[in-house]
Design a protein around this motif. Structure first.
Motif, PDB file in Angstrom:
ATOM      1  N   VAL A   6      33.969  32.358  43.349  1.00  0.00           N
ATOM      2  CA  VAL A   6      35.231  32.488  44.075  1.00  0.00           C
ATOM      3  C   VAL A   6      35.276  31.427  45.167  1.00  0.00           C
ATOM      4  O   VAL A   6      34.343  31.304  45.959  1.00  0.00           O
ATOM      5  N   SER A  69      40.087  40.006  40.146  1.00  0.00           N
ATOM      6  CA  SER A  69      38.728  40.284  40.614  1.00  0.00           C
ATOM      7  C   SER A  69      37.979  41.238  39.676  1.00  0.00           C
ATOM      8  O   SER A  69      36.767  41.375  39.775  1.00  0.00           O
ATOM      9  N   THR A  78      41.441  30.749  45.285  1.00  0.00           N
ATOM     10  CA  THR A  78      42.383  31.625  45.975  1.00  0.00           C
ATOM     11  C   THR A  78      43.302  30.810  46.883  1.00  0.00           C
ATOM     12  O   THR A  78      43.026  29.665  47.211  1.00  0.00           O
ATOM     13  N   ASN A  91      37.481  43.176  47.086  1.00  0.00           N
ATOM     14  CA  ASN A  91      37.660  43.132  45.633  1.00  0.00           C
ATOM     15  C   ASN A  91      36.952  41.927  45.024  1.00  0.00           C
ATOM     16  O   ASN A  91      36.257  42.054  44.021  1.00  0.00           O
ATOM     17  N   LEU A  92      37.115  40.766  45.638  1.00  0.00           N
ATOM     18  CA  LEU A  92      36.513  39.542  45.101  1.00  0.00           C
ATOM     19  C   LEU A  92      34.987  39.587  45.138  1.00  0.00           C
ATOM     20  O   LEU A  92      34.321  39.050  44.256  1.00  0.00           O
TER      21      LEU A  92
END
Length: 173
Positions: A6, A69, A78, A91-92
């Motif tokens: 991420v 996610s 993002t 969440n990620l």
């Protein structure tokens, strides 16, 4: 081991470019949360901000982040403001290692120069000052959210991707 990579950071730090490079090198799916919002709404980010405002956009972003996610084996880029809602980061982190692409105001300004008109939060007379202000507001959020911090100021996108690959591979051992 958390599988997703991420990328967070301010606009203009190369999240999309680096994300695409990583996805190709790792043979993973690439997902850009802003592109997902555009796909779902059929509207540009600028148009969403113009028509509905930032709060509406952030709600869409939260929905998209919650969905993506849950996926496995992805590189996720993002939007710069994703850190404004802690639920996004929670969440990620469930399935991802979070890398903060960190850049100086001058580097960000340089990177955004040709596309400033596409950035609704920088649509103002003195966007350099606006970058400084927003970056200062978010700096601590980025720091708290990330597992790793990568300074992009003197690195090419490829060099940033290689650094992330090295870290990611060392975490898989």
């Amino acid at each position: 081991m958390r599988e997703n990579i991420v990328l967070i950071g301010f606009m203009g730090t190369g999240k999309t470019t680096v994300g695409r490079l990583l996805a190709k090198k790792f043979n993973m799916k690439f997902i850009d949360s802003d592109d997902e919002i555009i796909r779902k709404t059929g509207m540009s980010i600028n148009k969403i901000f113009e028509k509905y405002g930032e709060e509406y956009f952030r709600n869409l972003e939260k929905i998209v982040i919650e969905e993506i996610s849950k996926l496995d084996g992805c590189v996720i880029a993002t939007g710069g403001g994703v850190v404004k809602d802690e639920r996004n980061i929670l969440n990620l982190k469930k399935k991802g290692l979070i890398f903060h692409l960190n850049g100086s105001v001058s580097k960000i300004k340089e990177n955004l120069e040709s596309e400033i008109h596409k950035r609704p939060l920088l649509n103002c007379d003195n966007y350099y000052e606006k970058i400084k202000l927003l970056l200062e507001e978010r700096r601590e959020l980025y720091k708290r959210a990330s597992d790793f911090d990568i300074n992009i100021d003197f690195l090419s996108s490829n060099e940033v991707a290689v650094k992330i690959m090295e870290i990611y591979n060392s975490k898989k051992l």
